[in-house]
Design a protein around this motif. Sequence first.
Motif, short mmCIF file in Angstrom:
data_model
loop_
_atom_site.label_atom_id
_atom_site.label_comp_id
_atom_site.label_asym_id
_atom_site.label_seq_id
_atom_site.Cartn_x
_atom_site.Cartn_y
_atom_site.Cartn_z
N MET A 1 0.85 -1.17 0.00
CA MET A 1 0.00 0.00 0.00
C MET A 1 0.89 1.23 0.00
O MET A 1 1.85 1.32 0.76
CB MET A 1 -0.89 -0.02 1.23
N HIS A 2 0.57 2.16 -0.85
CA HIS A 2 1.34 3.41 -0.95
C HIS A 2 0.93 4.34 0.19
O HIS A 2 -0.25 4.45 0.52
CB HIS A 2 1.08 4.07 -2.30
N SER A 3 1.91 4.99 0.79
CA SER A 3 1.61 5.85 1.94
C SER A 3 0.71 7.02 1.59
O SER A 3 0.01 7.53 2.46
CB SER A 3 2.91 6.34 2.58
N LYS A 4 0.67 7.44 0.33
CA LYS A 4 -0.23 8.54 -0.04
C LYS A 4 -1.69 8.15 0.13
O LYS A 4 -2.55 9.00 0.32
CB LYS A 4 0.03 9.01 -1.47
N VAL A 6 -2.88 6.60 2.67
CA VAL A 6 -3.22 6.63 4.09
C VAL A 6 -2.62 7.86 4.77
O VAL A 6 -2.25 7.82 5.94
CB VAL A 6 -2.78 5.33 4.81
N ASN A 7 -2.50 8.92 4.00
CA ASN A 7 -2.01 10.19 4.55
C ASN A 7 -0.62 10.08 5.18
O ASN A 7 -0.33 10.76 6.16
CB ASN A 7 -3.02 10.74 5.56
N GLY A 8 0.21 9.18 4.64
CA GLY A 8 1.58 9.04 5.13
C GLY A 8 1.74 8.22 6.39
O GLY A 8 2.85 8.11 6.92
N ALA A 9 0.67 7.62 6.89
CA ALA A 9 0.74 6.89 8.16
C ALA A 9 1.66 5.68 8.09
O ALA A 9 2.37 5.37 9.04
CB ALA A 9 -0.66 6.46 8.60
N PHE A 10 1.64 4.97 6.97
CA PHE A 10 2.47 3.77 6.82
C PHE A 10 2.63 3.44 5.35
O PHE A 10 1.91 3.93 4.49
CB PHE A 10 1.89 2.57 7.59
N PRO A 85 6.36 5.79 10.27
CA PRO A 85 5.39 6.22 9.27
C PRO A 85 5.84 5.82 7.86
O PRO A 85 6.95 5.32 7.67
CB PRO A 85 5.38 7.75 9.43
N GLY A 86 4.97 6.09 6.91
CA GLY A 86 5.26 5.78 5.51
C GLY A 86 6.18 6.81 4.88
O GLY A 86 6.97 7.46 5.58
N GLY A 87 6.07 6.94 3.57
CA GLY A 87 6.88 7.93 2.88
C GLY A 87 8.16 7.39 2.28
O GLY A 87 8.97 8.15 1.75
N ILE A 88 8.34 6.08 2.31
CA ILE A 88 9.56 5.48 1.78
C ILE A 88 9.25 4.71 0.49
O ILE A 88 10.10 4.02 -0.06
CB ILE A 88 10.20 4.56 2.86
#
Length: 122
Positions: A1-4, A6-10, A85-88
């Motif tokens: 799942m892309h972090s975008k 989920v608002n960057g959560a994971f 968090p996500g963003g990677i």
Amino acid sequence: MHSKDVNGAFTIIEVDVPPFSGPPLHYHEDREEIFEVLEGRFRFHCAGEEFEVGPGTSVVVPRNTVHGWVNLGPGRARLLGTFVPGGIDEFFPQIGQTPPTGWIDLARQHDTWIVGAPLSVK
């Protein structure tokens, strides 16, 4: 799942790991990782300890913890990786298109600090 999504959560990624391979030892300053072994057998290095795990095992890696893993089997293996968090997200397709000489610079752009060689199968 892309972090975008989920608002960057994971970020969640599935990793298809070739035989006897894995990433170099590294750490992340800004995110935790959770690995779920889906298929195969792995050796993990986490916070100075090494251990082997199989399907159904979860491994939690706190931020700033040196870690790495290697597929121990002669066949492909799979992991599910969750980053909090996500963003990677963009790091993974980019590293696959980058020669090893460029990995350190690319990794640093994505909160990944390479500090050692990949684990060996032993």
